[in-house]
Design a protein around this motif. Structure first.
Motif, mmCIF file in Angstrom:
data_model
loop_
_atom_site.group_PDB
_atom_site.id
_atom_site.type_symbol
_atom_site.label_atom_id
_atom_site.label_comp_id
_atom_site.label_asym_id
_atom_site.label_seq_id
_atom_site.Cartn_x
_atom_site.Cartn_y
_atom_site.Cartn_z
ATOM 1 N N ALA A 205 0.841 -1.212 0.000
ATOM 2 C CA ALA A 205 0.000 0.000 0.000
ATOM 3 C C ALA A 205 0.872 1.256 0.000
ATOM 4 C CB ALA A 205 -0.926 -0.010 1.210
ATOM 5 N N ILE A 206 1.967 1.215 0.739
ATOM 6 C CA ILE A 206 2.868 2.369 0.800
ATOM 7 C C ILE A 206 3.524 2.611 -0.546
ATOM 8 C CG2 ILE A 206 5.027 3.226 1.813
ATOM 9 C CD1 ILE A 206 4.124 1.671 4.430
ATOM 10 N N VAL A 207 4.009 1.553 -1.188
ATOM 11 C CA VAL A 207 4.648 1.708 -2.499
ATOM 12 C C VAL A 207 3.640 2.225 -3.523
ATOM 13 C CG1 VAL A 207 5.754 0.463 -4.410
ATOM 14 C CG2 VAL A 207 6.482 0.028 -2.051
ATOM 15 N N SER A 208 2.433 1.689 -3.505
ATOM 16 C CA SER A 208 1.398 2.153 -4.433
ATOM 17 C C SER A 208 1.065 3.621 -4.186
ATOM 18 C CB SER A 208 0.143 1.289 -4.275
ATOM 19 O OG SER A 208 -0.891 1.769 -5.081
ATOM 20 N N ALA A 209 0.910 3.985 -2.918
ATOM 21 C CA ALA A 209 0.612 5.373 -2.576
ATOM 22 C C ALA A 209 1.771 6.285 -2.956
ATOM 23 C CB ALA A 209 0.317 5.486 -1.079
ATOM 24 N N HIS B 18 3.655 15.200 -6.866
ATOM 25 C CA HIS B 18 4.436 16.256 -6.219
ATOM 26 C C HIS B 18 5.938 16.205 -6.503
ATOM 27 C CE1 HIS B 18 0.883 17.381 -3.975
ATOM 28 N NE2 HIS B 18 0.720 16.122 -3.604
ATOM 29 N N GLY B 19 6.399 15.179 -7.226
ATOM 30 C CA GLY B 19 7.826 15.064 -7.487
ATOM 31 C C GLY B 19 8.610 14.877 -6.204
ATOM 32 N N ARG B 20 9.838 15.361 -6.188
ATOM 33 C CA ARG B 20 10.702 15.203 -5.023
ATOM 34 C C ARG B 20 10.200 15.972 -3.805
ATOM 35 N NH1 ARG B 20 15.127 12.760 -4.198
ATOM 36 N NH2 ARG B 20 16.226 11.711 -5.852
ATOM 37 N N GLU B 21 9.262 16.871 -4.019
ATOM 38 C CA GLU B 21 8.695 17.636 -2.897
ATOM 39 C C GLU B 21 7.697 16.803 -2.098
ATOM 40 O OE1 GLU B 21 10.021 20.626 -2.250
ATOM 41 O OE2 GLU B 21 11.270 20.095 -3.963
ATOM 42 N N ALA B 22 7.372 15.617 -2.558
ATOM 43 C CA ALA B 22 6.421 14.756 -1.856
ATOM 44 C C ALA B 22 6.910 14.503 -0.435
ATOM 45 C CB ALA B 22 6.266 13.432 -2.599
ATOM 46 N N GLN B 23 5.977 14.441 0.482
ATOM 47 C CA GLN B 23 6.295 14.232 1.892
ATOM 48 C C GLN B 23 5.837 12.841 2.332
ATOM 49 O OE1 GLN B 23 8.023 16.573 3.735
ATOM 50 N NE2 GLN B 23 8.186 17.509 1.699
ATOM 51 N N MET B 24 6.561 12.289 3.288
ATOM 52 C CA MET B 24 6.217 10.971 3.812
ATOM 53 C C MET B 24 4.823 10.995 4.457
ATOM 54 S SD MET B 24 8.759 9.092 2.963
ATOM 55 C CE MET B 24 9.717 7.876 3.846
ATOM 56 N N ASP B 25 4.434 12.123 5.045
ATOM 57 C CA ASP B 25 3.089 12.241 5.624
ATOM 58 C C ASP B 25 2.013 12.058 4.553
ATOM 59 O OD1 ASP B 25 4.172 12.772 8.094
ATOM 60 O OD2 ASP B 25 3.881 14.937 7.992
ATOM 61 N N ASP B 26 2.265 12.635 3.359
ATOM 62 C CA ASP B 26 1.312 12.496 2.251
ATOM 63 C C ASP B 26 1.197 11.044 1.810
ATOM 64 O OD1 ASP B 26 0.940 15.271 2.246
ATOM 65 O OD2 ASP B 26 2.590 15.560 0.813
ATOM 66 N N VAL B 27 2.343 10.359 1.788
ATOM 67 C CA VAL B 27 2.353 8.943 1.412
ATOM 68 C C VAL B 27 1.554 8.140 2.439
ATOM 69 C CG1 VAL B 27 3.805 6.905 1.066
ATOM 70 C CG2 VAL B 27 4.532 9.132 0.153
ATOM 71 N N ALA B 28 1.784 8.410 3.713
ATOM 72 C CA ALA B 28 1.075 7.688 4.776
ATOM 73 C C ALA B 28 -0.436 7.901 4.657
ATOM 74 C CB ALA B 28 1.574 8.144 6.138
ATOM 75 N N ARG B 29 -0.835 9.146 4.443
ATOM 76 C CA ARG B 29 -2.262 9.457 4.311
ATOM 77 C C ARG B 29 -2.875 8.696 3.140
ATOM 78 N NH1 ARG B 29 -1.321 14.184 6.209
ATOM 79 N NH2 ARG B 29 -0.612 15.132 4.287
ATOM 80 N N ALA C 212 13.996 4.218 -3.851
ATOM 81 C CA ALA C 212 14.664 2.987 -4.280
ATOM 82 C C ALA C 212 13.641 1.867 -4.475
ATOM 83 C CB ALA C 212 15.729 2.571 -3.262
ATOM 84 N N ALA C 213 12.660 1.791 -3.579
ATOM 85 C CA ALA C 213 11.605 0.783 -3.722
ATOM 86 C C ALA C 213 10.783 1.029 -4.983
ATOM 87 C CB ALA C 213 10.709 0.777 -2.486
ATOM 88 N N LEU D 211 6.568 10.370 -12.296
ATOM 89 C CA LEU D 211 7.398 9.453 -11.523
ATOM 90 C C LEU D 211 8.639 9.071 -12.323
ATOM 91 C CD1 LEU D 211 7.987 7.728 -9.061
ATOM 92 C CD2 LEU D 211 6.589 5.921 -10.085
ATOM 93 N N SER D 212 8.483 8.869 -13.617
ATOM 94 C CA SER D 212 9.637 8.549 -14.464
ATOM 95 C C SER D 212 10.684 9.655 -14.363
ATOM 96 C CB SER D 212 9.209 8.369 -15.926
ATOM 97 O OG SER D 212 8.371 7.250 -16.044
ATOM 98 N N GLN D 213 10.247 10.900 -14.346
ATOM 99 C CA GLN D 213 11.191 12.007 -14.250
ATOM 100 C C GLN D 213 11.842 12.064 -12.874
ATOM 101 O OE1 GLN D 213 8.916 15.366 -15.624
ATOM 102 N NE2 GLN D 213 9.124 14.759 -17.757
ATOM 103 N N VAL D 214 11.074 11.785 -11.807
ATOM 104 C CA VAL D 214 11.655 11.747 -10.457
ATOM 105 C C VAL D 214 12.736 10.671 -10.399
ATOM 106 C CG1 VAL D 214 11.196 11.174 -8.035
ATOM 107 C CG2 VAL D 214 9.651 12.702 -9.258
ATOM 108 N N LEU D 215 12.438 9.504 -10.945
ATOM 109 C CA LEU D 215 13.415 8.419 -10.924
ATOM 110 C C LEU D 215 14.628 8.761 -11.780
ATOM 111 C CD1 LEU D 215 11.064 5.308 -11.035
ATOM 112 C CD2 LEU D 215 12.288 6.226 -9.066
ATOM 113 N N ALA D 216 14.407 9.438 -12.909
ATOM 114 C CA ALA D 216 15.517 9.826 -13.775
ATOM 115 C C ALA D 216 16.458 10.804 -13.072
ATOM 116 C CB ALA D 216 14.995 10.437 -15.071
#
Length: 194
Positions: free
Chosen positions: A19-23, A31-42, A63-64, A107-112
């Motif tokens: 669920a965390i990886v999907s979120a 949000h790109g690299r500005e994404a926050q862990m709190d947003d992922v948790a929510r 990395a995941a 996401l592709s750009q974030v990973l790149a």
């Protein structure tokens, strides 16, 4: 604690991780690299502590996501190998890769932007590299793919195709068609530099 007591926790932990990886895929795409862990948790409907238990840093979470991307590519490569026609197999794989990138461009750009994460994730997928070598080798043996193409050219081509979405008005399908045409074996090909 008995073994049966541990199994539900392991299944819960596995479901939470998925669920965390999907979120995270959705949150980083938005949000790109500005994404926050709190947003992922929510988004995952778990506590932020659960996110940090699985992924102590944002880099670990990225990395995941990279690992997940290469797992998907390895599955697409295996599916493509089922085609009896070597060119179709090669083209199917490139189309699925391009489609995956296009459907998740942010996401592709974030990973790149994290080439080290991508390199580590790619190096851990020997099955993907082996499948790419089989796809390239099969198409070359059938005489339908340029003889001077290397399996390692494929990721470079696909990363180039994904970069910045291409020129305004260009679709990934059009760009991929041009690339595929240039990869076909024909008398008019200019030799590739080493």
């Amino acid at each position: 604690m008995s073994i049966t007591d541990e199994r539900p926790r392991r299944a819960d932990a596995r479901r939470n991780r998925e669920a965390i990886v999907s979120a995270a895929r959705q949150v980083f795409a938005r949000h790109g690299r500005e994404a926050q862990m709190d947003d992922v948790a929510r988004r995952a409907k778990v506590g932020v502590g659960t996110v940090y238990r699985h992924f102590p840093t944002k880099e670990a979470l990225l990395a995941a996501l990279a690992e997940d991307r290469f797992r998907q590519l390895a599955e697409h490569a295996q599916d493509a190998l089922a085609s009896a026609d070597p060119w179709d197999a090669f083209e199917i794989f490139l189309r699925r890769w391009a489609s995956l990138q296009a459907s998740d461009r942010a996401l592709s750009q974030v990973l790149a932007e994290s080439p080290n994460l991508m390199c580590v994730a790619a190096s851990e997928r020997g099955d993907l590299m082996a499948a790419m070598q089989t796809l390239v080798g099969g198409a070359q043996a059938a005489g339908v793919l340029r003889a001077d193409v290397r399996a390692m050219d494929v990721p470079m081509i696909m990363c180039g195709l994904a970069r910045d979405g291409g020129p305004p008005g260009a679709s990934w399908e059009r760009m991929l068609a041009i690339v595929l045409d240039g990869l076909r074996a024909s008398a008019g090909n200019v030799a590739l530099p080493d």
